[in-house]
Design an enzyme around this catalytic site. Sequence first.
Site, PDB file in Angstrom:
ATOM      1  N   GLU A 144      -1.326 -16.425 -26.078  1.00  0.00           N
ATOM      2  CA  GLU A 144      -1.193 -17.824 -25.671  1.00  0.00           C
ATOM      3  C   GLU A 144      -0.683 -17.892 -24.245  1.00  0.00           C
ATOM      4  O   GLU A 144      -0.286 -18.954 -23.771  1.00  0.00           O
ATOM      5  CB  GLU A 144      -0.277 -18.572 -26.632  1.00  0.00           C
ATOM      6  CG  GLU A 144       1.151 -18.050 -26.699  1.00  0.00           C
ATOM      7  CD  GLU A 144       2.108 -19.089 -27.241  1.00  0.00           C
ATOM      8  OE1 GLU A 144       2.594 -18.897 -28.360  1.00  0.00           O
ATOM      9  OE2 GLU A 144       2.367 -20.089 -26.554  1.00  0.00           O
ATOM     10  N   CYS A 165       1.318 -18.976 -31.360  1.00  0.00           N
ATOM     11  CA  CYS A 165       1.603 -17.619 -31.853  1.00  0.00           C
ATOM     12  C   CYS A 165       0.609 -17.149 -32.909  1.00  0.00           C
ATOM     13  O   CYS A 165       0.759 -16.055 -33.458  1.00  0.00           O
ATOM     14  CB  CYS A 165       3.015 -17.567 -32.410  1.00  0.00           C
ATOM     15  SG  CYS A 165       4.241 -18.204 -31.261  1.00  0.00           S
ATOM     16  N   HIS A 219       6.715 -14.487 -38.890  1.00  0.00           N
ATOM     17  CA  HIS A 219       6.695 -14.728 -37.449  1.00  0.00           C
ATOM     18  C   HIS A 219       8.141 -15.051 -37.055  1.00  0.00           C
ATOM     19  O   HIS A 219       8.800 -15.867 -37.701  1.00  0.00           O
ATOM     20  CB  HIS A 219       5.767 -15.906 -37.130  1.00  0.00           C
ATOM     21  CG  HIS A 219       5.970 -16.435 -35.742  1.00  0.00           C
ATOM     22  ND1 HIS A 219       5.852 -15.614 -34.645  1.00  0.00           N
ATOM     23  CD2 HIS A 219       6.326 -17.658 -35.281  1.00  0.00           C
ATOM     24  CE1 HIS A 219       6.115 -16.331 -33.560  1.00  0.00           C
ATOM     25  NE2 HIS A 219       6.398 -17.571 -33.918  1.00  0.00           N
TER      26      HIS A 219
END
Length: 448
Positions: A82, A116, A246
């Site tokens: 990203e 993400c 995450h």
Amino acid sequence: AKNVGILAVDIYFPPTCIQQEALEAHDGASKGKYTIGLGQDCMAFCSEVEDVISMSLTVVTNLLEKYGIDPKQIGRLEVGSETVIDKSKSIKTFLMQIFEKHGNTDIEGVDSTNACYGGTAALFNCVNWVESSSWDGRYGLVVCTDSAVYAEGPARPTGGAAAIALLIGPDAPIAFESKIRGSHMSHVYDFYKPDLASEYPVVDGKLSQTCYLMALDSCYKQLCKKYEKIEGKQFSISDAEYFVFHSPYNKLVQKSFARLVFQDSVRNASSIDEAAKEKLAPFASLSSDESYASRDLEKVAQQVAKPLYDAKVQPTTLVPKQVGNMYTASLYAAFASLLHNKHASLDGKRVILFSYGSGSTATMFSLQLRAGQHRFSLENIAAVMNVGEKLKSRHEFPPEKFCDIMKIMEHRYGGKDFVTNKDISLLLPGTFYLTEVDSKYRRFYAQK
Ligand code: ACO
């Protein structure tokens, strides 16, 4: 192809880092806010000679070399990131320099972007390719690469930087259980990057935490539903050995796992003992909105979940706590921590992963692990990654110097016509670095 999944892994993070304790003091935050409050130890960052392209060049070159993979044997290369360096030209095309040299330009795949989550999208693409009728027998390669930087303020300590490469193929020691999977995708403005002149995101921190937990709940419900349909019995956290999340910062991971324990208790699952059920029972009647807002629930659930967290989550937290949020690489760096800590005892175990990208996109999915053989064994993967040594050999910067570098990078972002300083003394031999961006914005890299 059978047991398609991850055959090999390597990880790279910059040797430059800052201790959260030092940053905390420098920022005038109360003592313990970053280390205990956010649960972070240290944060890696790119100095002016490194970026997402150099890190991915390094990690791919290392993976091919250390596992003895002929670059001609790669048939698909997918990148998740990203960190926007170019609005058209993919990071994947930079990586083609490695393969063109060996006469291999026949490689499908480009970049995937959504906060993400891009790395997970790239991973699914590669696994699907190997499972499909267009597979030509060669390996897939997934690269997750990001530099997470925030403007000065409360989000700054939640940065980080890393690149991870995953080799994909059949008969993998880390195989996908593709049917056991749940996703949650929705339109929210929790974290986004609308200002193309800045590398920094616009972020609503509190909203992003709630969006993350809502997506987690929804994915877990979907995954349980699918498992029950296939297996004819209830799924609970007892059905997986480890849970990998995450990891923007460790506290959110603690809260996330507590949330799964709470859900299991509401579902009356066998994973939760009577004493724990009793403690959580008063919260069972909360609406879901109320449950996200309840500090009491958060506290009690974290307390009840603690022993299970220590067993099923703690071994996955090393690299994210030491390196910070690596955006697309974060989840896979957490998984790499598990391989590092537990490679000798993972044979026959199921591991559940949760991927979240703001905006938002999320998937919870399942992996089945086997010891594997030779170069594609869990033991060899842990040895190749050499996480302990990599963490130890880093160089700590004082906060003032870190802030100076952030200023230089702000100024450089989107810029042209500059050469980087030639000090590459902190980089390990073999590391790629940025040397120049010319008057046509073309980027040049060299290998130390
Ligand atoms: N000692 C111990 N703990 C402390 C101390 C202290 N001295 N001071 C504060 N804390 C605790 C707080 O109680 C809180 O913990 P809790 O939530 O368990 O109560 C924690 O430290 C953080 O403090 P806050 O005041 O909530 O922090 P703040 O709002 O200033 O910033 C935030 C935190 C919102 C996470 C910010 O860093 C941010 O915006 N980060 C980027 C967004 C992000 O990462 N979101 C995650 C999902 S999206 C993604 O992955 C990008």
